[in-house]
Design a protein around this motif. Structure first.
Motif, short mmCIF file in Angstrom:
data_model
loop_
_atom_site.label_atom_id
_atom_site.label_comp_id
_atom_site.label_asym_id
_atom_site.label_seq_id
_atom_site.Cartn_x
_atom_site.Cartn_y
_atom_site.Cartn_z
N ALA A 54 2.96 4.32 3.18
CA ALA A 54 2.24 3.70 1.92
C ALA A 54 2.26 2.28 1.56
N LEU A 55 3.59 1.53 1.61
CA LEU A 55 3.60 0.32 1.69
C LEU A 55 2.79 -0.38 2.83
N ALA A 56 2.74 0.02 3.94
CA ALA A 56 2.13 -0.47 4.92
C ALA A 56 0.70 -0.53 4.48
N LEU A 57 0.26 0.36 3.99
CA LEU A 57 -1.37 0.64 3.73
C LEU A 57 -1.75 -0.50 2.72
N VAL A 58 -0.55 -0.45 1.69
CA VAL A 58 -0.90 -1.60 0.63
C VAL A 58 -0.89 -2.81 1.25
N ALA A 59 0.05 -3.13 2.10
CA ALA A 59 -0.05 -4.46 2.73
C ALA A 59 -1.40 -4.73 3.31
N VAL A 60 -1.82 -3.74 4.06
CA VAL A 60 -3.02 -3.94 4.98
C VAL A 60 -4.23 -4.24 4.10
N LEU A 61 -4.35 -3.37 2.87
CA LEU A 61 -5.31 -3.41 1.78
C LEU A 61 -5.54 -4.94 1.14
N GLY A 62 -3.93 -5.53 1.06
CA GLY A 62 -4.10 -6.64 0.32
C GLY A 62 -4.25 -7.92 1.31
N ILE A 63 -4.08 -7.77 2.66
CA ILE A 63 -4.41 -8.83 3.43
C ILE A 63 -5.89 -8.82 3.57
N PHE A 64 -6.60 -7.55 3.78
CA PHE A 64 -8.00 -7.42 3.74
C PHE A 64 -8.56 -8.19 2.67
N LEU A 65 -8.22 -7.80 1.49
CA LEU A 65 -8.53 -8.53 0.17
C LEU A 65 -8.44 -10.00 0.20
N GLY A 66 -7.31 -10.39 0.61
CA GLY A 66 -7.03 -11.68 0.62
C GLY A 66 -7.90 -12.56 1.64
N ILE A 67 -7.99 -11.93 2.68
CA ILE A 67 -9.14 -12.52 3.59
C ILE A 67 -10.40 -12.87 3.16
N ALA A 101 -11.33 -12.73 -0.12
CA ALA A 101 -11.40 -13.72 -1.33
C ALA A 101 -10.86 -14.93 -0.78
N ARG A 102 -10.51 -15.24 0.52
CA ARG A 102 -9.92 -16.51 0.92
C ARG A 102 -8.79 -17.02 0.01
N LYS A 103 -7.80 -16.10 -0.21
CA LYS A 103 -6.56 -16.40 -1.06
C LYS A 103 -5.40 -16.36 -0.18
N PRO A 104 -4.92 -17.42 0.24
CA PRO A 104 -3.58 -17.59 1.14
C PRO A 104 -2.50 -16.70 0.34
N ALA A 105 -2.48 -17.12 -1.06
CA ALA A 105 -1.29 -16.68 -1.78
C ALA A 105 -1.43 -15.12 -1.82
N LEU A 106 -2.39 -14.46 -1.41
CA LEU A 106 -2.34 -13.17 -1.50
C LEU A 106 -2.17 -12.38 0.04
N ILE A 107 -2.34 -13.24 0.87
CA ILE A 107 -2.32 -13.07 2.29
C ILE A 107 -0.70 -12.89 2.78
N VAL A 108 -0.09 -14.00 2.53
CA VAL A 108 1.13 -14.26 3.10
C VAL A 108 2.15 -13.16 2.57
N PRO A 109 2.20 -12.86 1.23
CA PRO A 109 3.13 -11.87 0.93
C PRO A 109 3.06 -10.68 1.47
N ASN A 110 1.81 -10.20 1.81
CA ASN A 110 1.20 -8.99 2.33
C ASN A 110 1.58 -8.86 3.72
N ILE A 111 1.53 -10.11 4.41
CA ILE A 111 2.04 -10.07 5.91
C ILE A 111 3.48 -9.94 6.00
N PHE A 112 4.11 -10.62 5.15
CA PHE A 112 5.66 -10.25 4.98
C PHE A 112 6.01 -8.82 4.76
N LEU A 113 5.32 -8.30 3.99
CA LEU A 113 5.58 -6.78 3.49
C LEU A 113 5.32 -5.84 4.55
#
Length: 288
Positions: free
Chosen positions: A21-34, A36-48
């Motif tokens: 579940a956490l991995a799916l949330v992280a993948v979704l967050g990375i996709f949305l960050g890319i 929306a072009r928001k690095p602040a959303l991409i980096v935490p999800n990559i770490f997760l």
């Protein structure tokens, strides 16, 4: 000595569902960050997502009658004994130790018994690990340790008892099997107690004189058996002769003087004690 500590870890299936579940949330967050072009959303999800990937290394299985020793940077943290799919800190080093019952047949050892006679002896030993911490940390190789200590105990046991009880020994290796086996089990247990091992049973599996004296000892045993049989035969013959004379005297069948009694006793003893059939000689004349 290191004592075992039972430390229950987490149910693997629950952690697996959580990590997915956490991995799916992280993948979704990375996709949305890319998007929306928001690095602040991409980096935490990559770490997760990376954390979830590392956490997958913490899964392990525990089989029935098995313990898993857990170490964190060289420090013993505990032992997991609950069977099934489990999860623990991925940084923990895991070492599986079997708790199943084991057995082995020791080598045929050539030693001298209590009387100095060379004999061949071996034993079957049944054992299991009861303390995984002691077996892992206090002994370098507990399996080899048990084998060596068992053979050492068998050697000592053989020198403590005579092979046979023919020399007046109250307890011997051949005649007191149960008592000797119990003594062997106790001695092995005393030798391996610091290895976290329990001896379930120890029994002599092979016992014989060494080849160089086996023939001579067999002849001695045969001679002893013949002597014992002859003693029984003589005791029985004396009783039969005594009974015959007593019956003749009581029923006044025949009145014999001492010389004739001696002759009769001699003849009866020859007939009764002889190992071959005797040929009777019929006296057709007078008794005297």
């Amino acid at each position: 000595m290191t004592a075992e500590k039972n430390v229950a870890q987490f149910n693997g299936w629950r952690i697996l569902i959580l990590l997915i579940a956490l991995a799916l949330v992280a993948v979704l967050g990375i996709f949305l960050g890319i998007r929306a072009r928001k690095p602040a959303l991409i980096v935490p999800n990559i770490f997760l997502l990376t954390l979830c990937g590392v956490s997958f290394k913490g899964f392990f299985t525990v089989e029935p009658n098995q313990g898993v020793v857990l170490l964190l940077f060289g420090k013993y943290k505990g032992t997991e004994r609950e069977t099934g799919f489990r999860w623990a800190n991925p940084l923990l080093k895991r070492k599986k130790v079997s708790l199943r019952t084991r057995n082995f047949d020791s080598q045929k050892l050539k030693v001298n018994d209590k009387k100095g006679n060379p004999i061949e002896i071996s034993a079957v030993v049944v054992w299991h690990v009861h303390d995984t911490a002691q077996a892992t940390f206090d002994i370098d190789d507990f399996n080899n340790y048990v084998h060596v200590q068992a053979e050492s105990a068998v050697r000592h046991l053989a020198t403590s008892y005579a092979y046979d009880d023919s020399d007046g020994e109250p307890v011997s290796l051949r005649s007191a099997t149960d008592e000797v086996s119990e003594a062997l089990g106790r001695e092995i247990q005393e030798r391996v107690k610091n290895a976290g091992v329990t001896i379930d049973e120890a029994r002599i599996n092979h016992l014989a004189y060494a080849p160089e004296i086996a023939h001579a000892m067999l002849q001695r045993q045969q001679a002893e058996a013949i002597i014992a049989a002859r003693q029984k035969i003589v005791e029985g013959a004396v009783g039969m002769v005594e009974m015959a004379l007593s019956r003749l005297r009581e029923q006044n069948v025949l009145d014999l003087d001492e010389e004739r009694k001696a002759s009769m006793v001699s003849n009866l003893m020859v007939v009764l004690c002889s190992d071959k059939s005797t040929q009777p000689i019929v006296n057709a004349g007078s008794l005297y």
